[in-house]
Design an enzyme around this catalytic site. Structure first.
Site, mmCIF file in Angstrom:
data_model
loop_
_atom_site.group_PDB
_atom_site.id
_atom_site.type_symbol
_atom_site.label_atom_id
_atom_site.label_comp_id
_atom_site.label_asym_id
_atom_site.label_seq_id
_atom_site.Cartn_x
_atom_site.Cartn_y
_atom_site.Cartn_z
ATOM 1 N N GLU A 40 0.564 2.495 -6.143
ATOM 2 C CA GLU A 40 -0.482 1.499 -6.431
ATOM 3 C C GLU A 40 -1.849 2.086 -6.104
ATOM 4 O OE1 GLU A 40 -1.954 -3.060 -5.619
ATOM 5 O OE2 GLU A 40 -0.360 -2.269 -4.383
ATOM 6 N N LYS A 90 17.228 -9.087 4.836
ATOM 7 C CA LYS A 90 16.794 -8.849 3.457
ATOM 8 C C LYS A 90 16.794 -10.106 2.578
ATOM 9 C CE LYS A 90 18.472 -4.156 3.857
ATOM 10 N NZ LYS A 90 19.479 -3.185 3.513
ATOM 11 N N ASP A 133 14.251 1.169 5.706
ATOM 12 C CA ASP A 133 14.969 0.499 4.624
ATOM 13 C C ASP A 133 13.982 -0.429 3.911
ATOM 14 O OD1 ASP A 133 16.526 -1.084 2.998
ATOM 15 O OD2 ASP A 133 18.214 -1.113 4.405
ATOM 16 N N HIS A 170 -10.096 -1.750 -8.092
ATOM 17 C CA HIS A 170 -8.788 -1.444 -8.665
ATOM 18 C C HIS A 170 -8.950 -0.735 -9.994
ATOM 19 C CE1 HIS A 170 -5.294 -2.655 -6.404
ATOM 20 N NE2 HIS A 170 -6.058 -3.546 -5.822
#
Ligand code: ADP
Length: 635
Positions: A293, A425, A501, A599
């Site tokens: 990004e 998760k 993770d 951006h």
């Protein structure tokens, strides 16, 4: 959960190539050596099969490409999943905890001589497969044993859908069909026995895989050379993959097989940038971030600068406890209540703790939280796990604890070692309220002058924006732990870089960001509170060379010998402080309306200058670009 074979599934793992990079103008004097990263866990495949999709989504997102600060990162791609059993969901991986390689002593490289206070923390109490390639992958586990013929004639899209264990290996013609140079299967079998795979050509080894003489998942073991094994597997999957741009050479696979990824077919690079130096508890650190990004690293770097110029961040570790929440069933609510009472008694806790802690040098059972749903009993084990993130460790301990419970209550049935009361998760209020992993708060007082000069906004505007957006806006949206601008961005980039993770970003990035005027309104007090930062510096992807190098950069590679747990805690503190830097910068950009502009400048930039285009300037944004940008960044 599936037992036995699950068919073709794509999972991903990462690794990387080492490059030496100067890390940007403000850091040019540092000449940081960075080995890029973006890690995956062996459990990702299991997660894919059990529809625990977040790993895969992130994996596929991670498979994007590049922004280069001089560093490249690689993910590893692979095919099918083999036997996934109870207890392997959610990243807990294998029953047997992987052995940690002999660790090199961590070599912290502080940028300043400031005291390393962070170290002195006491340890707290799918790819679409062609029919042919899909068949190969599906047949990876037990090719040909049944001699079944082509499942493709059934019209099924992939053999996996049939649940057949051994589809059509005999029909494997392409892409690595034996050429005229290959000896017969019978001869090759004899050569394999006598000389091993060294006596065979790649085509002959592929032929033996197709004939079921070598399971494709075991190519590394049988061939004895990871790169050759991967080359053969790629050819078995498809000619396209074999010839694709997915890299697989020049990568150290020694820490991958049996630890991080199965059925490897390559590595996917993710660029790694650095933000900082960021002064955290008196020490300056450079923060590695793996991301595609544009603007993320630059923005975080701006926040780091503002915080460091103002004296740095102060962090507090409030709690350190990884959790697992098994589900038990009793004959009725009365017995369920009796079990709850026993687990909450000193005697019950002591008995379970003794069994639990006997399974590891590091695991320390802190508490048991018990909840009933009718006759179902959920027990949330909260455990100190040293420098390991802890899911493997705690799962082993839980099994031992459950055995004690079942001895005491013969009518108790274990439904699952993970009953989602953990919660791993998946979004869950229990993590937000009680914490999971490391619960950390970071704070900084940013000088008003720095707010104006570096962040180009004012204390008043920032405070108003934070209340309106991160508090009221999130409340209006019914947020749970989402009282922040983009904590997940910073956290996940550091997770990828340091071998964490990444699927745990679901709960790990919960964060409340607060801003208020300080010193009579002159300065800005900002804090980020993150109750569930699940991190480790041993185990999982942290042992892979590039990921370990990023941990090295942060001064917390491997286990802490002085105080087990201190390295993982240090990492959590740095993450929380870096998240705060990201919050500060993004909120400033929003307050001034700079978000879209920056951006576009950083995401839509021209390719790196070459002699031919070195005068190219930042492209101007069209109205369409602006709208796309705004839509793309849901911040
Ligand atoms: P996880 O539990 O996070 O899945 P692993 O089980 O893969 O991690 O790795 C943890 C292993 O590392 C355990 O076998 C443990 O004995 C070993 N280990 C070595 N040093 C440490 C340490 N300082 N803290 C925690 N575990 C350690």
């Amino acid at each position: 959960m599936l037992d036995g074979v699950a068919g073709p599934v794509i999972a991903v793992i990462s690794g990387l190539y080492p490059f030496t990079a100067g890390a940007g103008s403000s850091l040019a004097q540092l000449r940081v050596r960075i080995l890029p990263v973006a890690s995956w866990h062996s459990s990702a495949a299991a997660a894919a099969v059990s529809m625990e999709s977040s790993s895969i989504v992130i994996a596929l997102l991670s498979a994007g490409v590049v922004l280069s600060l001089g560093v490249n990162v690689y993910l590893v791609l692979f095919g099918s999943v083999v036997s996934v059993g109870e207890g392997e969901e959610e990243g807990s991986g294998a029953e047997t905890a992987p052995k940690i390689k002999p660790e090199r002593a961590p070599k912290p490289r502080p940028l300043t001589k400031l005291p390393r206070r962070l170290d002195s923390v006491p340890s707290a109490a799918v790819l679409p497969l062609t029919p042919a390639s899909a068949a190969v992958v599906a047949g990876l586990e037990t090719p040909m044993a049944t001699g079944l013929k082509t499942p493709t004639t059934t019209g099924l899209k992939t053999p996996m859908a049939t649940g057949l264990k051994t589809p059509m290996a005999t029909d494997l013609k392409a892409p690595m069909a034996p050429d005229s140079e290959c000896r017969s299967v019978e001869v090759c079998r004899v050569v394999l026995e006598a000389e091993g795979a060294q006596g065979l050509s790649d085509g002959e080894v592929a032929q033996l895989v197709a004939a079921g003489a070598i399971p494709a998942y075991a190519l590394e073991k049988r061939v004895g050379d990871a790169v050759r094994a991967i080359r053969i597997r790629r050819g078995l999957v498809s000619a396209e993959l074999a010839a694709s741009a997915l890299p697989f050479e020049h990568y150290d696979y020694s820490g991958v097989h049996g630890q991080c990824c199965e059925n490897v077919v390559g590595v996917v690079p993710i660029p790694v940038g650095v933000a900082g130096p960021l002064v955290v508890d008196g020490e300056a650190v450079l923060v590695p971030m793996a991301t595609t990004e544009g603007a993320l690293v630059a923005s975080t770097a701006r926040g780091c600068k503002a915080i460091s110029m103002s004296g740095g961040a102060t962090t507090v570790l409030m709690k350190d406890g990884m959790t697992r929440g098994p589900c038990l069933q009793m004959p009725g609510v009365a017995r369920a209540g009796a079990l709850k009472a026993w687990l909450e008694s000193d005697a019950g806790l002591a008995a379970v703790r003794a069994a639990f802690e006997a399974t590891s040098r590091f695991a320390k059972l802190r508490s048991l939280k018990v909840a009933l749903a009718g006759r179902l009993v959920f027990v949330r084990f909260t455990t100190f796990t040293g420098d390991a993130m802890g899911m493997n460790m705690i799962s082993k301990g839980c099994e031992a604890g459950l055995a004690v419970i079942c001895r005491e209550f013969a009518d108790c049935e274990v439904i699952a070692v993970s009953g989602n009361y953990c919660t791993d998760k998946k979004p869950a209020a229990i993590n937000w309220i009680e914490g999971r992993g490391k619960s950390v708060a970071a704070e900084a007082v940013v000088a008003g002058d720095v707010v104006r000069r570096v962040l180009r906004t004012s204390v008043e505007d920032l405070c108003r924006l934070n209340i309106s957006k991160n508090l009221v806006g999130s409340a209006m949206a019914g947020a749970m732990g989402g009282f922040n601008a983009h904590a997940a961005n910073t956290l996940t980039a550091i997770y990828l870089a340091t071998g964490q993770d990444p699927a745990q970003n679901v709960e790990a990035s919960t964060c409340i960001t607060l801003m208020e005027p300080a010193n009579g309104g002159r300065d800005l007090r900002i804090s980020c509170t993150m109750p569930s930062i699940e991190v480790g510096t041993v185990g999982g992807g942290t042992a892979l060379g590039p990921q370990a190098a990023c941990l090295d950069l942060l001064g917390c590679r491997g286990p802490s010998r002085a105080a087990p747990g201190a390295h993982a805690q240090r990492l959590a503190r740095i993450i929380c402080a870096a998240v705060m830097a990201g919050e500060l910068s993004l909120c400033s950009a929003l307050a001034t309306g700079d978000l879209v502009r920056s951006h576009i400048a950083l995401n839509r930039a021209a390719p790196p200058p070459t002699p031919a285009n070195s005068l190219a300037s930042t492209p101007s944004a069209s109205a369409v670009d602006v709208r796309r940008e705004a839509a793309a960044h849901g911040k």
